[in-house]
Design a protein around this motif. Sequence first.
Motif, mmCIF file in Angstrom:
data_model
loop_
_atom_site.group_PDB
_atom_site.id
_atom_site.type_symbol
_atom_site.label_atom_id
_atom_site.label_comp_id
_atom_site.label_asym_id
_atom_site.label_seq_id
_atom_site.Cartn_x
_atom_site.Cartn_y
_atom_site.Cartn_z
ATOM 1 N N UNK A 182 0.792 -1.231 0.000
ATOM 2 C CA UNK A 182 0.000 0.000 0.000
ATOM 3 C C UNK A 182 0.827 1.286 0.000
ATOM 4 N N UNK A 183 2.094 1.182 -0.386
ATOM 5 C CA UNK A 183 2.932 2.374 -0.558
ATOM 6 C C UNK A 183 3.067 3.253 0.668
ATOM 7 N N UNK A 184 3.141 2.641 1.840
ATOM 8 C CA UNK A 184 3.189 3.418 3.089
ATOM 9 C C UNK A 184 4.482 4.229 3.235
ATOM 10 N N UNK A 185 5.563 3.742 2.633
ATOM 11 C CA UNK A 185 6.855 4.434 2.777
ATOM 12 C C UNK A 185 6.835 5.822 2.127
ATOM 13 N N UNK A 186 5.976 6.000 1.119
ATOM 14 C CA UNK A 186 5.971 7.270 0.374
ATOM 15 C C UNK A 186 4.907 8.249 0.857
ATOM 16 N N UNK A 187 4.173 7.898 1.913
ATOM 17 C CA UNK A 187 3.068 8.724 2.380
ATOM 18 C C UNK A 187 3.193 8.866 3.892
ATOM 19 N N UNK A 188 3.431 10.090 4.357
ATOM 20 C CA UNK A 188 3.719 10.317 5.782
ATOM 21 C C UNK A 188 2.579 9.833 6.685
ATOM 22 N N UNK A 189 1.331 10.144 6.300
ATOM 23 C CA UNK A 189 0.195 9.744 7.141
ATOM 24 C C UNK A 189 -0.034 8.241 7.126
ATOM 25 N N UNK A 190 0.094 7.639 5.940
ATOM 26 C CA UNK A 190 -0.054 6.176 5.846
ATOM 27 C C UNK A 190 1.034 5.484 6.665
ATOM 28 N N UNK A 191 2.243 6.044 6.612
ATOM 29 C CA UNK A 191 3.362 5.470 7.344
ATOM 30 C C UNK A 191 3.114 5.559 8.851
ATOM 31 N N UNK A 192 2.596 6.723 9.299
ATOM 32 C CA UNK A 192 2.277 6.888 10.726
ATOM 33 C C UNK A 192 1.202 5.895 11.146
ATOM 34 N N UNK A 193 0.213 5.715 10.281
ATOM 35 C CA UNK A 193 -0.903 4.809 10.595
ATOM 36 C C UNK A 193 -0.431 3.357 10.712
ATOM 37 N N UNK A 194 0.465 2.939 9.812
ATOM 38 C CA UNK A 194 0.931 1.554 9.887
ATOM 39 C C UNK A 194 1.864 1.368 11.089
#
Length: 299
Positions: A182-194
């Motif tokens: 889900x490309x979490x490394x490239x998205x600050x909010x997605x990364x925080x959520x994971x």
Amino acid sequence: MEIEFKKIELGDQELISHFFAHHTSRSCERTFTNVYLWARFYDVSFAVVEESLVFKSENEEGCSFVYPAGEPEQVRRAIDALMEYSKGRGEPFRMYNVTPDNYAYIEQWYPERFQIEYNEDLADYVYESEKLATLSGKKLHSKRNHINKFKAVYEGRWSYEPITKENLEECFQMALKWRNENGCEDDEEKNAEICVTLNSLRLFEELGLVGGVLKVDGEIAAFTIGEPICEDTFVVHIEKAFADIDGAYTMINQQFVQHACMDYRYVNREEDTGAEGLRKAKRSYKPVFMVEKGVVTEK
């Protein structure tokens, strides 16, 4: 006025949970899990001011405070102290996550002095547990279809079980795989959520969380995590499913409510953060009401 704010640590769980248990709200932020796991991302610290629990968040605009948790008269004194604190720092006074009930007190204590701006992106979606469990009625017809299709496609191949220490590691590995897909490394909010998701699994027992797992062919296809927030409401903090398993999100949602939430009248499924896909999905379940939250500033 000098107030000593400190970082939130696991050892503060009993104190913070005590305040939340005695000064309840249906807002998803009113659990120790939520404030502790998100504190680093939002630079949140806390203090007890005038016998009320206060959280402070810092950003480039300065500091702002969550509406204090305490008895009304204590909260009023705490707000006075926080206004002095802001003045001492040369910053405007701001409060966030303020619900309409909170704002009614502010208006009563400080008539015409403050204004509130509600943010639709941050309003919590609250549903009736019975509706999420049965998906009864015309409005939820498409959800029932999703469930029926899932059961037909995966007949004899799917199962539900609670999260236990025996399957925590499997959930952890599924979350890592989900992160990569889900490309979490490239998205600050997605990364925080994971990161919050992984930490909630690491600390699952310490935080007293409740979870459920959906398996297909013996492998985890989805999992979800939540906890009671007040006497009549359960909050779902996390829900993860693989997109290529059609109906997995609908199925884990329904199964978890059936197995873990039926002692509560309502289920709070948190906000949509303004994400269009998430907003559409949450609205499609027909919330019974929203928990509105706004930012309060002086006029």
